[in-house]
Design a protein around this motif. Structure first.
Motif, PDB file in Angstrom:
ATOM      1  N   ASP A 150       0.792  -1.154  -0.128  1.00 57.37           N
ATOM      2  CA  ASP A 150       0.116  -0.136   0.039  1.00 57.37           C
ATOM      3  C   ASP A 150       0.596   1.144   0.072  1.00 57.37           C
ATOM      4  O   ASP A 150       0.507   2.277  -0.279  1.00 57.37           O
ATOM      5  N   ASP A 151       2.058   1.192   0.300  1.00 61.71           N
ATOM      6  CA  ASP A 151       3.065   2.124   0.391  1.00 61.71           C
ATOM      7  C   ASP A 151       4.460   1.799   0.479  1.00 61.71           C
ATOM      8  O   ASP A 151       4.673   0.694   0.963  1.00 61.71           O
ATOM      9  N   PHE A 152       5.372   2.809  -0.037  1.00 62.47           N
ATOM     10  CA  PHE A 152       6.772   2.264   0.065  1.00 62.47           C
ATOM     11  C   PHE A 152       7.480   3.774   0.528  1.00 62.47           C
ATOM     12  O   PHE A 152       7.421   4.650   0.253  1.00 62.47           O
ATOM     13  N   ILE A 153       8.289   3.278   1.675  1.00 62.63           N
ATOM     14  CA  ILE A 153       9.292   4.375   2.202  1.00 62.63           C
ATOM     15  C   ILE A 153      10.754   4.058   2.043  1.00 62.63           C
ATOM     16  O   ILE A 153      11.077   2.869   2.594  1.00 62.63           O
ATOM     17  N   SER A 154      11.559   4.998   1.481  1.00 63.42           N
ATOM     18  CA  SER A 154      12.931   4.833   1.694  1.00 63.42           C
ATOM     19  C   SER A 154      13.580   5.134   2.884  1.00 63.42           C
ATOM     20  O   SER A 154      13.391   6.035   3.408  1.00 63.42           O
ATOM     21  N   LYS A 155      14.508   4.222   3.128  1.00 59.99           N
ATOM     22  CA  LYS A 155      15.306   4.623   4.361  1.00 59.99           C
ATOM     23  C   LYS A 155      16.589   5.487   3.642  1.00 59.99           C
ATOM     24  O   LYS A 155      17.180   5.180   2.739  1.00 59.99           O
ATOM     25  N   PRO A 156      17.068   6.391   4.543  1.00 59.99           N
ATOM     26  CA  PRO A 156      16.336   6.852   5.828  1.00 59.99           C
ATOM     27  C   PRO A 156      15.177   7.706   5.651  1.00 59.99           C
ATOM     28  O   PRO A 156      15.009   8.297   4.485  1.00 59.99           O
ATOM     29  N   PHE A 157      14.197   7.805   6.558  1.00 59.54           N
ATOM     30  CA  PHE A 157      12.927   8.502   6.474  1.00 59.54           C
ATOM     31  C   PHE A 157      12.889   9.495   7.778  1.00 59.54           C
ATOM     32  O   PHE A 157      13.499   9.257   8.690  1.00 59.54           O
ATOM     33  N   SER A 158      12.044  10.376   7.608  1.00 59.97           N
ATOM     34  CA  SER A 158      11.741  11.164   8.821  1.00 59.97           C
ATOM     35  C   SER A 158      10.643  10.646   9.596  1.00 59.97           C
ATOM     36  O   SER A 158       9.802  10.163   8.919  1.00 59.97           O
ATOM     37  N   PRO A 159      10.575  10.821  10.951  1.00 60.46           N
ATOM     38  CA  PRO A 159       9.542  10.448  11.699  1.00 60.46           C
ATOM     39  C   PRO A 159       8.095  10.717  11.198  1.00 60.46           C
ATOM     40  O   PRO A 159       7.097  10.145  11.125  1.00 60.46           O
ATOM     41  N   ASN A 160       8.052  12.183  10.745  1.00 61.91           N
ATOM     42  CA  ASN A 160       6.961  12.951  10.563  1.00 61.91           C
ATOM     43  C   ASN A 160       6.356  12.186   9.087  1.00 61.91           C
ATOM     44  O   ASN A 160       4.907  12.020   8.929  1.00 61.91           O
ATOM     45  N   GLU A 161       7.246  11.633   8.114  1.00 51.22           N
ATOM     46  CA  GLU A 161       6.723  11.075   6.847  1.00 51.22           C
ATOM     47  C   GLU A 161       6.355   9.627   7.207  1.00 51.22           C
ATOM     48  O   GLU A 161       5.128   9.299   7.032  1.00 51.22           O
ATOM     49  N   LEU A 162       6.966   8.949   8.264  1.00 57.20           N
ATOM     50  CA  LEU A 162       6.208   7.708   8.823  1.00 57.20           C
ATOM     51  C   LEU A 162       5.045   7.791   9.125  1.00 57.20           C
ATOM     52  O   LEU A 162       3.923   7.148   9.035  1.00 57.20           O
ATOM     53  N   LEU A 163       4.694   8.804  10.102  1.00 60.00           N
ATOM     54  CA  LEU A 163       3.450   8.788  11.042  1.00 60.00           C
ATOM     55  C   LEU A 163       2.602   9.248   9.985  1.00 60.00           C
ATOM     56  O   LEU A 163       1.328   8.802  10.042  1.00 60.00           O
ATOM     57  N   LEU A 164       2.535  10.168   8.951  1.00 59.62           N
ATOM     58  CA  LEU A 164       1.647  10.874   8.002  1.00 59.62           C
ATOM     59  C   LEU A 164       1.106   9.591   7.078  1.00 59.62           C
ATOM     60  O   LEU A 164       0.152   9.342   6.825  1.00 59.62           O
ATOM     61  N   ARG A 165       2.326   8.732   6.752  1.00 57.52           N
ATOM     62  CA  ARG A 165       1.684   7.571   5.837  1.00 57.52           C
ATOM     63  C   ARG A 165       0.891   6.435   6.722  1.00 57.52           C
ATOM     64  O   ARG A 165       0.055   5.994   6.109  1.00 57.52           O
ATOM     65  N   VAL A 166       1.209   6.205   8.082  1.00 57.47           N
ATOM     66  CA  VAL A 166       0.620   5.331   8.694  1.00 57.47           C
ATOM     67  C   VAL A 166      -1.016   5.983   8.965  1.00 57.47           C
ATOM     68  O   VAL A 166      -1.616   5.271   8.738  1.00 57.47           O
ATOM     69  N   LYS A 167      -1.049   7.079   9.346  1.00 54.06           N
ATOM     70  CA  LYS A 167      -2.322   7.750   9.560  1.00 54.06           C
ATOM     71  C   LYS A 167      -3.082   7.735   8.207  1.00 54.06           C
ATOM     72  O   LYS A 167      -4.348   7.520   8.128  1.00 54.06           O
ATOM     73  N   ARG A 168      -2.470   7.873   7.286  1.00 48.70           N
ATOM     74  CA  ARG A 168      -3.251   7.921   5.821  1.00 48.70           C
ATOM     75  C   ARG A 168      -3.885   6.508   5.469  1.00 48.70           C
ATOM     76  O   ARG A 168      -4.903   6.302   5.183  1.00 48.70           O
TER      77      ARG A 168
END
Length: 119
Positions: free
Chosen positions: A99-117
């Motif tokens: 459902d989504d893809f995050i590249s490391k390193p990532f920011s905590p805010n980016e992670l939270l926004l994607r989880v909430k979405r």
């Protein structure tokens, strides 16, 4: 009842960071450090969302994703990757219905926004 998130990463530091971010935002966290443990924990706890590293011992993140999606196509899966050849990795991940893809390193805010979405 808290939202349950299964976080799978063999890097203990990354795992701790993700857990810290999510627990601070009132999510219940279940962790696994390899692909076999990840599948066992998914089957046992039926989490609301899964965050999985692509490179894991025993079974890859894509194999774990395939298992999850074959059991529950409704459970959102976010793939984490630090792999260099990102384009083919992203394509392969989406073939497995992530459902989504995050590249490391990532920011905590980016992670939270994607989880909430996704929730």
């Amino acid at each position: 009842m808290k939202t349950k998130i299964l976080v799978i990463d063999d890097n203990k530091l990354t795992l701790k960071m993700i857990c810290f971010i999510l627990e601070k935002n009132d999510y219940e966290i279940i962790t696994a450090e390899d692909g076999i443990e990840a599948i066992e924990k998914f089957d046992e706890f039926n989490p609301d969302l899964v965050i999985v590293d692509i490179m894991l011992p025993f079974k890859s993140g894509l194999e774990v994703t395939h298992h999850i999606k074959s059991k529950s196509s409704e459970t959102p899966v976010v793939i984490l990757s630090a792999l260099g050849d990102e384009e083919s990795t992203v394509e392969k991940a989406f073939e497995f219905e992530v459902d989504d893809f995050i590249s490391k390193p990532f920011s905590p805010n980016e992670l939270l926004l994607r989880v909430k979405r996704l929730l």
